[in-house]
Write a protein that holds these residues in place. Structure first.
Motif: not given
Length: 144
Positions: A4-12, A14-16, A22-29
């Motif tokens: 559930a944590d992984a799914k929630s994190f992915m939703e938050e 994963d901008a695309s 991606s590294l860019q999405e991760f750093l934006q997060h």
């Protein structure tokens, strides 16, 4: 719970919305998280938070790189749990260091000598993160 944590994190993060981070999405997060944490700070306190954010961002880049097992510059659903565990380990270590720092401040205020903290540095954090990711890599390979 981890799923559930992984799914929630992915939703938050994963901008695309392609199911990979991606590294860019991760750093934006990471930037969004730090921006949220820094609200209300001004002057020297804000500068300290911004310094911590920059250091954390560099550390998060390392965690991302190590979690990207197939080296496609993306973290997918299979790689994400290892990355989240490494991030949690880094947070735990950071909390321990802040506790140690508060103890040192108390000791100095009491007139006692501060504890010697040589050796407790980013290199040790990186080694712990590498251990978490290495364990995940072994488990990932055994599962194939």
């Amino acid at each position: 719970e981890e799923e559930a944590d992984a799914k929630s994190f992915m939703e938050e993060a994963d901008a695309s919305h392609d199911g990979k981070i991606s590294l860019q999405e991760f750093l934006q997060h990471v930037d969004r998280e730090w921006a949220s944490l820094s609200k209300g700070f001004k002057g020297a306190e804000l500068a300290a938070v911004q310094k911590d954010a920059a250091e954390d961002k560099t550390h998060m880049e390392d965690i991302f790189s190590k979690a990207d097992l197939n080296k496609d510059s993306l973290v997918d659903a299979k790689e994400l749990p290892a990355m989240l565990r490494a991030m949690e380990a880094a947070d735990d270590e950071e909390g321990d260091e802040k506790d140690d720092s508060a103890e040192e401040d108390d000791d100095e205020k009491d007139g006692d000598e501060a504890h010697d903290r040589t050796g407790e540095n980013d290199e040790e954090k990186n080694e712990e993160d590498e251990d978490v990711v290495a364990t995940e890599q072994v488990q990932h390979k055994e599962g194939q």
